[in-house]
Design an enzyme around this catalytic site. Sequence first.
Site, short mmCIF file in Angstrom:
data_model
loop_
_atom_site.label_atom_id
_atom_site.label_comp_id
_atom_site.label_asym_id
_atom_site.label_seq_id
_atom_site.Cartn_x
_atom_site.Cartn_y
_atom_site.Cartn_z
N HIS A 88 0.65 -1.24 0.01
CA HIS A 88 -0.13 -0.33 -0.09
C HIS A 88 1.06 1.08 -0.11
CE1 HIS A 88 -4.50 0.64 0.39
NE2 HIS A 88 -4.35 2.10 0.78
N ASP A 100 -2.97 7.19 -1.03
CA ASP A 100 -4.78 7.20 -2.24
C ASP A 100 -4.07 6.03 -3.84
OD1 ASP A 100 -6.96 6.34 -2.72
OD2 ASP A 100 -7.81 8.66 -2.49
N GLY A 101 -5.07 5.68 -4.01
CA GLY A 101 -5.06 5.58 -6.04
C GLY A 101 -4.13 4.48 -5.27
N GLY A 142 -5.39 1.19 -5.26
CA GLY A 142 -6.43 0.08 -5.95
C GLY A 142 -5.73 0.69 -7.75
N THR A 193 -3.85 2.40 -9.32
CA THR A 193 -2.18 2.33 -9.63
C THR A 193 -1.97 1.13 -9.99
OG1 THR A 193 -1.64 4.79 -8.40
CG2 THR A 193 0.00 2.77 -9.45
N ARG A 223 -4.03 -1.63 -10.32
CA ARG A 223 -4.01 -2.77 -11.78
C ARG A 223 -3.89 -1.77 -12.98
NH1 ARG A 223 -8.35 -1.74 -7.67
NH2 ARG A 223 -9.24 0.15 -8.90
N TYR A 247 -12.80 -9.90 -5.29
CA TYR A 247 -11.19 -9.55 -5.48
C TYR A 247 -11.13 -9.34 -4.13
CZ TYR A 247 -7.84 -5.93 -6.88
OH TYR A 247 -7.33 -4.89 -6.67
N ASN A 274 -4.06 -12.67 2.61
CA ASN A 274 -3.33 -12.01 4.06
C ASN A 274 -3.40 -12.58 5.17
OD1 ASN A 274 -3.25 -9.12 2.29
ND2 ASN A 274 -4.72 -8.40 3.47
#
Length: 257
Positions: A180, A184-185, A187, A189, A191, A221, A229
Site C-alpha cells: 500500500h 491514495d490511488g 488500487g 495504480t 491494476r 476480488y 493476507n
Amino acid sequence: MTERYEPPFSMTENMMNMVIEIGELTGQITAHNQLSTNPRLRRENRIKTIHSSLAIEDNTLSLGQVTAVIEGKKVLAPPQDIREVKNAYEAYERLQNLDPYSLDDLLEAHRYMMSGLIKEAGVFRSKNAGVYSGTELIHAGSPANYVPELMQSLFTWMKNSQIHLLIKSCIFHYEFEFIHPFADGNGRTGRLWHSLLLQRWQPFFAWLPVETMIHEHQEAYYEAINASNTAGECTIFVEFMLGMIKSTLEEIVTSQS
C-alpha cells in the site's frame, strides 16, 4: 535485503493449468488480430477499463458519462469524479511508454493518476495508511518508513525472477496492494501496473478490459486479497487473478467466433 527478497507463494497445479489455458486463448485471439487492428474496439475496451477500475474505487460516473468526459463533453457529476476519469485516461494513454520494471516510472504513473486529487501524487506516502470498510480497518499497509525499501525489493525481484510473467504480474498486484505504497490511488495504480506487465507478455493486453471482469467480481476480488493476507502468502489471490484473466480472454474468443 533487496537481493534476497522472495514474495511468499506456492506454485500449484491449478496455476500451471491456467497458464497453459491462457496461453492457448491468447493464441486464438492473436490469430484473429482484432484487438490490435480495430481502433473502435480498442477505444471501447480502454473506456471500459477506466470505468471499471474507477468504479471499484466508488467513482459514481456511468460508462456513458466516462465516455463523454473522455470525448471532452460536459458532464453533470462531482468534479473529483470527473478529474479521476481524466487522470486515468492520461495514465492509460501513456502506459506503453513506461517501463514496468522502473520504480521511477511507477511514481510517474501515480502522478498522472492522482494529480490534483491528493497532495502526495507521484511520491510514496509519508504517513501510515490502511484499507477501511466504513470505519473498520481491513488491512494496515506497511509502515511508511519501510515503503521505499520494500518497493525497491519488489521491483528488484520482478526484474530478476524467471517465473512466467502471467504469474509474476499477479504476484506483483498482490504485493503492491499489501505494501500500500501511496496515500491514495493504490488500487487503480496497482491494476494499471498489472496491465502494463501483461502487455510485456502479449501486447494486446493494452486493449483488454481485465478490470471490467474484476469489477463484476469485486467482492470476490477483495475476498481473495483478504484470504491471502490471512494465509500469509498470495497463492489464493494469484489463482483468482489468473481466473479473471482467463474469463476475460474466453469472452473475447467467444465474441470473435
